[in-house]
Design a protein around this motif. Structure first.
Motif, mmCIF file in Angstrom:
data_model
loop_
_atom_site.group_PDB
_atom_site.id
_atom_site.type_symbol
_atom_site.label_atom_id
_atom_site.label_comp_id
_atom_site.label_asym_id
_atom_site.label_seq_id
_atom_site.Cartn_x
_atom_site.Cartn_y
_atom_site.Cartn_z
ATOM 1 N N SER A 284 0.828 -1.216 0.000
ATOM 2 C CA SER A 284 0.000 0.000 0.000
ATOM 3 C C SER A 284 0.858 1.260 0.000
ATOM 4 C CB SER A 284 -0.945 -0.007 1.204
ATOM 5 O OG SER A 284 -0.206 0.147 2.399
ATOM 6 N N LYS A 285 2.034 1.174 0.621
ATOM 7 C CA LYS A 285 2.923 2.349 0.690
ATOM 8 C C LYS A 285 3.467 2.709 -0.700
ATOM 9 C CE LYS A 285 2.881 2.472 5.263
ATOM 10 N NZ LYS A 285 1.583 1.799 5.397
ATOM 11 N N ILE A 286 3.557 1.708 -1.585
ATOM 12 C CA ILE A 286 4.100 1.966 -2.928
ATOM 13 C C ILE A 286 2.988 2.264 -3.934
ATOM 14 C CG2 ILE A 286 5.529 1.019 -4.805
ATOM 15 C CD1 ILE A 286 6.717 -0.908 -2.693
ATOM 16 N N CYS A 287 1.931 1.446 -3.903
ATOM 17 C CA CYS A 287 0.926 1.582 -4.977
ATOM 18 C C CYS A 287 -0.197 2.545 -4.610
ATOM 19 C CB CYS A 287 0.373 0.229 -5.382
ATOM 20 S SG CYS A 287 -0.716 -0.540 -4.182
ATOM 21 N N GLY A 288 -0.262 2.975 -3.362
ATOM 22 C CA GLY A 288 -1.238 3.999 -2.987
ATOM 23 C C GLY A 288 -2.642 3.473 -2.726
ATOM 24 N N ILE A 289 -2.835 2.167 -2.747
ATOM 25 C CA ILE A 289 -4.153 1.587 -2.442
ATOM 26 C C ILE A 289 -4.079 1.011 -1.028
ATOM 27 C CG2 ILE A 289 -5.932 -0.056 -3.174
ATOM 28 C CD1 ILE A 289 -5.237 2.142 -5.252
ATOM 29 N N ASP A 290 -5.028 1.356 -0.185
ATOM 30 C CA ASP A 290 -4.902 0.956 1.217
ATOM 31 C C ASP A 290 -4.999 -0.565 1.379
ATOM 32 O OD1 ASP A 290 -7.727 0.147 2.388
ATOM 33 O OD2 ASP A 290 -8.025 1.708 0.884
ATOM 34 N N GLU A 291 -4.416 -1.049 2.464
ATOM 35 C CA GLU A 291 -4.267 -2.498 2.658
ATOM 36 C C GLU A 291 -5.605 -3.231 2.702
ATOM 37 O OE1 GLU A 291 -3.343 -3.599 6.837
ATOM 38 O OE2 GLU A 291 -2.772 -1.503 7.038
ATOM 39 N N ASP A 292 -6.633 -2.656 3.334
ATOM 40 C CA ASP A 292 -7.927 -3.334 3.422
ATOM 41 C C ASP A 292 -8.574 -3.476 2.050
ATOM 42 O OD1 ASP A 292 -7.886 -3.861 6.088
ATOM 43 O OD2 ASP A 292 -8.757 -1.922 6.649
ATOM 44 N N THR A 293 -8.431 -2.436 1.237
ATOM 45 C CA THR A 293 -9.007 -2.518 -0.114
ATOM 46 C C THR A 293 -8.296 -3.597 -0.926
ATOM 47 O OG1 THR A 293 -9.588 -0.182 -0.003
ATOM 48 C CG2 THR A 293 -9.559 -1.173 -2.182
#
Ligand code: SF4
Length: 726
Positions: A284-293
């Protein structure tokens, strides 16, 4: 009552005097719509309509197809060959014999002086498949240059490369009918409603019958993202990270299709080891999509009875384009979603015949998905064409994107451009301009005499448009459809097939090879060469294709129709019959925004235009909806820089600058701007286009720019208006 009006004027449909409708196939995008052109008593094209019993479009057309008949009489069609000895002199009209003799002599002169590969040929995804096959025979069997490629390197080569790496062969495995069966659709970097409106309409029809989740991965809030159930606004260029993380969740939670993996894939252990490193928190830190999603999407996709992925340039036009395609394929392999109704990896192709060139043009190999690297394939084709197999190179030559740097370094001295326009379509056009100026000889073959590259050419050959000749296109779902000749070519323009055949006659080697004069004659050769192969055409004829409104390959001899899907038996084209699960470590090698150049620059298509506007720029009804170079910009970012809505702004990159009109919109985040790629001297003055290591496709969509209000708004308006003239 409409807006309080008690009395409405009746809708009048103008009678255009159509006396005959002629069947053909749309010549713009890869959807492959069957179209009828209406001719009036004088034989002029005056209307177009969709063919209602065609399975692809079922009577529908998008705006480009509806006005396609206007192309026949559009401005600046080439009427006669043009020649000049120096590019700074004016063109003079020439006979076909004179122009072709001069071109053949220049090719021979350059090859004699600097070697066979010093003359390059760059073609397109726009001409007919029979023409691609013939050009391949001319390039490989007669002229003998290995520096021969197509502009599909700018759009589809990552898909080709990814399919080959995963499945052992090119060829989209799915079809549009998969929308009717899928239980989950994930789209990567594809703005389907604008890029491929009729494929989008097929999806909407399927959704109206039966709801299933639609997930759109795109950094921009595109039209497609606006109708999606889940939108993942990914950081540009990080698709591989997201895909690795989706696979991570699927394997960790035991959601994979273990039986399919064991029966039909290889490389699982290495793949699992790699994706284990891409936990959703880190990803999520790299691709910008949060972990839950990430976890939620992985579960939705893996638990669907059938799930499919589609993608377009958001994946392909990247430094990780080929890896992105491989990662999508792997996602579908581990979930058992290849070769079944509703379960597929479907690359949506771009140009009307991007598939035809992949199958038959010999750009990257030899016809019928044969490889230069395989002795058996070289021998088979040499025997069929009646030539020495040693004349063929033993591996493919330069890609289009490597041909231009080879001109800079003097390795390539002459070039033949066929229905392609690198002065607008290539990244970093200021560099391309200098490159073209270095050529000793350039010949441009195009339906329009004002295509930008003619400024740098010595010879211009006027080609017929799509409906002025006959042959086939292959669409996104491997459907071969027929382009019937609607009318005679404009002026003294000629079909590309005729031009290639005439050129072959001017070489000693060309006189020894058979070049069929008619498209049907060429098609017969293709049918024979395809027998028993994955792309079997042997059960097709031109008449049968028209009668069925297109046939999908494989269509073996005796078959009534083609196969809708590939790999239904789980047998792949790699030597061991298995698909490969390939571990893909993410390498962050894009030009990224920084303090000096703080914005991502993204580019893409608008529905009204096609590619470099060579055609759609001439159609009033298209141009009026999208006439001008513009930029989508976030209002918060604009406010900080003093940039106003509908004012003009200047973008600056490390390559060049461009002036555009500003449209403020929340469709782009504050650190990004978006510009349609169709306009000359605009977005590609800014792009860097770093190349994918496998496919050599440029990363058009990831580079960094800075912005400022245009200092003189009036002058900017003049520059902006000038850009419309191409
Ligand atoms: S969707 Fe594509 S093929 Fe169909 S009419 Fe539009 S441009 Fe032509």
């Amino acid at each position: 009552m409409l807006f309080g009006r008690a009395k409405k004027n009746p809708i009048k449909i103008a009678d255009k005097g159509v006396v005959e409708w002629k069947y053909t196939t749309c010549g713009y995008c890869s959807t492959g719509c069957s179209i009828e052109v209406g001719l009036n008593a004088e034989g002029q094209g005056v209307a177009a309509r969709g063919v209602d019993d065609a399975s692809v479009n079922q009577g529908k057309l998008c705006i480009k197809g509806i006005f396609e008949y206007e192309l026949f009489n559009s401005a600046n069609r080439g009427k006669t060959p043009l020649m000049r000895d120096k590019v700074y002199r004016p063109y003079l009209e020439a006979s076909w014999d004179k122009a072709l003799d001069f071109t053949a002599a220049e090719i021979a002169r350059i090859q004699e002086k600097c070697g066979r590969d010093s003359f390059a040929i760059v073609s397109t995804g726009q001409i007919l498949t029979e023409e691609f096959y013939t050009l391949g025979k001319l390039a490989r069997g007669v002229i003998g240059t290995n520096n021969y490629d197509g502009n599909t390197t700018l759009c589809m080569s990552s898909a080709v490369s990814g399919y080959k790496r995963s499945f052992g062969s090119d060829g989209p495995p799915g079809c549009y009918d998969d929308f009717e069966h899928t239980e989950c659709l994930m789209a990567f970097g594809s703005n389907l409603p604008e890029q491929h409106p009729i494929i989008f309409w097929r999806l909407k029809m399927a959704l109206e019958k039966r709801k299933f989740p639609v997930i759109v991965v795109d950094p921009r809030v595109t039209m497609f993202a606006q109708m999606a159930d889940i939108h993942l606004p990914i950081t540009p260029g990080t698709d591989v990270v997201l895909l690795n993380s989706l696979a991570h969740v699927i394997l960790k939670e035991g959601l994979e299709d273990r039986a399919y993996i064991e029966a039909h894939t290889s490389g699982y252990a290495e793949f699992a080891e790699l994706v284990a490193q891409y936990d959703p928190v880190s990803a999520s830190k790299i691709c910008g999509i949060d972990e839950d999603t990430i976890r939620h999407v992985a579960r939705v996709y893996a638990k669907a009875g059938a799930a499919m992925s589609i993608w377009t340039m958001g994946i392909n036009q990247s430094t990780h384009g080929s890896d992105g395609v491989v990662a999508i394929n792997s996602l579908n392999l581990v979930t058992g979603n290849i070769g079944k109704p509703g379960g597929t990896s479907l690359s949506i192709t771009g140009q009307c015949n991007a598939m035809g060139t992949r199958e038959w043009s010999s750009c990257s190999g030899l016809p019928g998905y044969r490889a230069l690297e395989k002795e058996k394939d070289r021998k088979e084709i040499a025997e069929y064409w009646g030539m020495d197999p040693e004349f063929f190179p033993k591996q493919r030559g330069l890609f289009m994107t490597d041909i231009f740097p080879a001109i800079e370094t003097g390795q390539i001295k002459g070039m033949w451009l066929i229905a392609t326009n690198p002065m607008t379509s290539m990244p970093n056009t200021p560099r391309i301009r200098k490159t073209l100026e270095k050529l000793e000889f350039l010949v441009v073959q195009d339906a329009y005499s004002d295509v930008e590259t003619t400024q740098y050419a010595h010879v211009y050959l006027p080609a017929a448009l799509w409906g002025e000749k006959e042959g086939c296109f292959t669409n996104t779902e491997r459907r071969v459809n027929l382009v019937r000749k609607v009318m005679e070519p404009h002026g003294d323009a000629r079909a590309d097939l005729w031009i290639f055949n005439e050129m072959a006659k001017r070489f000693e080697r060309g006189q020894k090879l058979k070049f069929p004069a008619t498209p049907a004659g060429v098609f017969d050769e293709m049918r024979e060469l395809s027998k028993g192969r994955m792309l079997d055409y042997s059960g097709m004829t031109h008449d049968k294709i028209e009668a069925q409104r297109g046939l999908q390959w494989p269509c073996p001899e005796g078959a009534d129709s083609g196969a809708p899907r590939l790999y239904t038996d789980g047998a792949f084209q790699h030597a061991d019959g298995r698909a490969k699960l390939i571990p893909l470590a993410f390498v962050d090698n894009n030009e990224r925004p920084d303090e000096e150049y703080p914005f991502w620059l993204n580019s893409g298509r608008v529905v009204e235009h096609f590619h470099t506007r060579t055609r759609t720029g001439k159609i009033g009804n298209m141009n009026k909806f999208s006439p001008t170079p513009y930029m989508e910009m976030n209002p918060d970012a604009a406010k900080k820089l003093g940039i106003a809505h509908m004012g003009y702004a200047r973008l600056i990159s490390r390559r060049g600058d461009a002036v555009v009109m500003v449209q403020l919109t929340q469709r782009v985040p504050p650190n990004m701007v978006f510009i349609p790629f169709h306009i000359h001297e605009c977005v590609n003055r800014l792009t860097i286009g770093l190349l994918d290591p496998h496919s050599r496709q440029p990363a058009f969509k990831q580079c960094a720019v800075k912005l400022e209000p245009a200092q003189c708004q009036l002058e900017a308006a003049v520059v902006n208006a000038e850009a419309r003239t191409f």
